[in-house]
Write an enzyme that holds these catalytic residues in place. Structure first.
Site, PDB file in Angstrom:
ATOM      1  N   CYS A   1       9.987   0.478  -0.716  1.00  0.00           N
ATOM      2  CA  CYS A   1       8.750  -0.153  -0.225  1.00  0.00           C
ATOM      3  C   CYS A   1       8.620  -1.510  -0.910  1.00  0.00           C
ATOM      4  CB  CYS A   1       7.534   0.747  -0.457  1.00  0.00           C
ATOM      5  SG  CYS A   1       7.192   1.142  -2.195  1.00  0.00           S
TER       6      CYS A   1
ATOM      7  N   ASN B   1       7.571  -0.392  -5.055  1.00  0.00           N
ATOM      8  CA  ASN B   1       8.087   0.848  -5.680  1.00  0.00           C
ATOM      9  C   ASN B   1       7.001   1.424  -6.600  1.00  0.00           C
ATOM     10  OD1 ASN B   1      10.915   1.858  -7.804  1.00  0.00           O
ATOM     11  ND2 ASN B   1       9.978   2.929  -6.127  1.00  0.00           N
TER      12      ASN B   1
ATOM     13  N   CYS C   1       3.813   2.893  -4.826  1.00  0.00           N
ATOM     14  CA  CYS C   1       3.012   3.880  -4.090  1.00  0.00           C
ATOM     15  C   CYS C   1       3.860   4.685  -3.109  1.00  0.00           C
ATOM     16  CB  CYS C   1       1.876   3.186  -3.313  1.00  0.00           C
ATOM     17  SG  CYS C   1       0.748   2.221  -4.341  1.00  0.00           S
ATOM     18  N   ARG C   2       4.293   4.052  -2.011  1.00  0.00           N
ATOM     19  CA  ARG C   2       4.940   4.802  -0.930  1.00  0.00           C
ATOM     20  C   ARG C   2       6.322   5.323  -1.298  1.00  0.00           C
ATOM     21  NH1 ARG C   2       4.272   0.083   3.301  1.00  0.00           N
ATOM     22  NH2 ARG C   2       4.547  -1.018   1.316  1.00  0.00           N
ATOM     23  N   SER C   3       7.191   4.451  -1.826  1.00  0.00           N
ATOM     24  CA  SER C   3       8.562   4.934  -2.089  1.00  0.00           C
ATOM     25  C   SER C   3       8.627   5.908  -3.268  1.00  0.00           C
ATOM     26  CB  SER C   3       9.570   3.783  -2.235  1.00  0.00           C
ATOM     27  OG  SER C   3       9.273   2.944  -3.313  1.00  0.00           O
TER      28      SER C   3
ATOM     29  N   ASP D   1       0.702   0.408   3.998  1.00  0.00           N
ATOM     30  CA  ASP D   1       0.609   0.177   2.550  1.00  0.00           C
ATOM     31  C   ASP D   1      -0.791   0.589   2.074  1.00  0.00           C
ATOM     32  OD1 ASP D   1       0.442  -0.818   0.015  1.00  0.00           O
ATOM     33  OD2 ASP D   1       1.279  -2.775   0.507  1.00  0.00           O
TER      34      ASP D   1
HETATM   35  P1  4NP Z   1       3.916   0.029  -2.281  1.00  0.00           P
HETATM   36  O1  4NP Z   1       2.440  -0.572  -2.440  1.00  0.00           O
HETATM   37  O2  4NP Z   1       4.735  -1.060  -1.608  1.00  0.00           O
HETATM   38  O3  4NP Z   1       3.728   1.213  -1.414  1.00  0.00           O
HETATM   39  O4  4NP Z   1       4.400   0.327  -3.666  1.00  0.00           O
HETATM   40  C1  4NP Z   1       2.138  -1.708  -3.171  1.00  0.00           C
HETATM   41  C2  4NP Z   1       2.081  -1.641  -4.561  1.00  0.00           C
HETATM   42  C3  4NP Z   1       1.708  -2.753  -5.278  1.00  0.00           C
HETATM   43  C4  4NP Z   1       1.401  -3.931  -4.631  1.00  0.00           C
HETATM   44  C5  4NP Z   1       1.451  -4.009  -3.246  1.00  0.00           C
HETATM   45  C6  4NP Z   1       1.825  -2.889  -2.517  1.00  0.00           C
HETATM   46  N1  4NP Z   1       0.972  -5.063  -5.383  1.00  0.00           N
HETATM   47  O5  4NP Z   1       0.474  -6.035  -4.766  1.00  0.00           O
HETATM   48  O6  4NP Z   1       1.093  -5.038  -6.629  1.00  0.00           O
END
Ligand code: 4NP
Length: 154
Positions: free
Chosen positions: A4, A7, A9-11, A122
């Site tokens: 994602c 790395n 939340c989703r992945s 997301d």
């Molecule tokens: P992920 O979500 O891509 O599912 O891990 C996010 C985690 C952190 C951020 C954005 C999306 N961020 O802006 O820090």
């Protein structure tokens, strides 16, 4: 390898959920699981506590996972790269200028035959962690079903 943006939340959720699924099916020594982000924003960090809490409520531990950034070497060494959305897909494919590994890269949600959507939203700003758990777990269940058909069994 699940990928994602952060790395965070989703992945990590897909990583931990798929690992627990493999354990349930006695397949943990047949398939190796990893996750990474297209950004390096959360390298070395534990997953977002909000996704860890939701996963824990469903009996899935994410505590062992640490953020890392995907590399070109991952494209070479991993058999399957499963991304969460089209932006991840673009970023991963930009590491593969000669399109050598394009056949290894897919949107994870396309494995869920019951879904009309092919992206996993997301949750970082929207806070839809429970919904993301439902989406990721369904896609991973279908993914394992498909992979089991390809495993060589003695
Ligand atoms: P992920 O979500 O891509 O599912 O891990 C996010 C985690 C952190 C951020 C954005 C999306 N961020 O802006 O820090």
């Amino acid at each position: 390898m699940f990928v994602c943006l952060g790395n965070h939340c989703r992945s990590p959720l897909a990583h931990g959920y798929f690992q627990s699924l493999l354990e349930k099916h006695g397949l943990e020594s047949d398939i190796e699981v990893a996750s990474s982000g297209t950004s390096g924003w959360h390298i070395g960090e534990a997953p977002d506590p909000r996704i860890s809490r939701v996963a824990r409520r469903h009996g899935v531990g994410l505590e062992h996972i640490r953020g890392q950034k995907i590399t070109k070497a991952d494209l070479r060494t991993c058999d399957l790269i499963l991304v969460m959305d089209r932006s991840n897909l673009r970023d991963v494919l930009s590491l593969d200028r000669d399109s050598r590994y394009i056949n290894k890269v897919s949107l994870l949600r396309t494995f869920d035959p019951s879904s009309m959507d092919d992206e996993i939203p997301d949750p970082y700003y929207s806070g839809i962690f429970e919904e993301v758990y439902t989406i990721v777990s369904r896609a991973c269940d279908s993914l394992l079903g498909e992979m089991k058909g390809h495993l060589e069994r003695p």
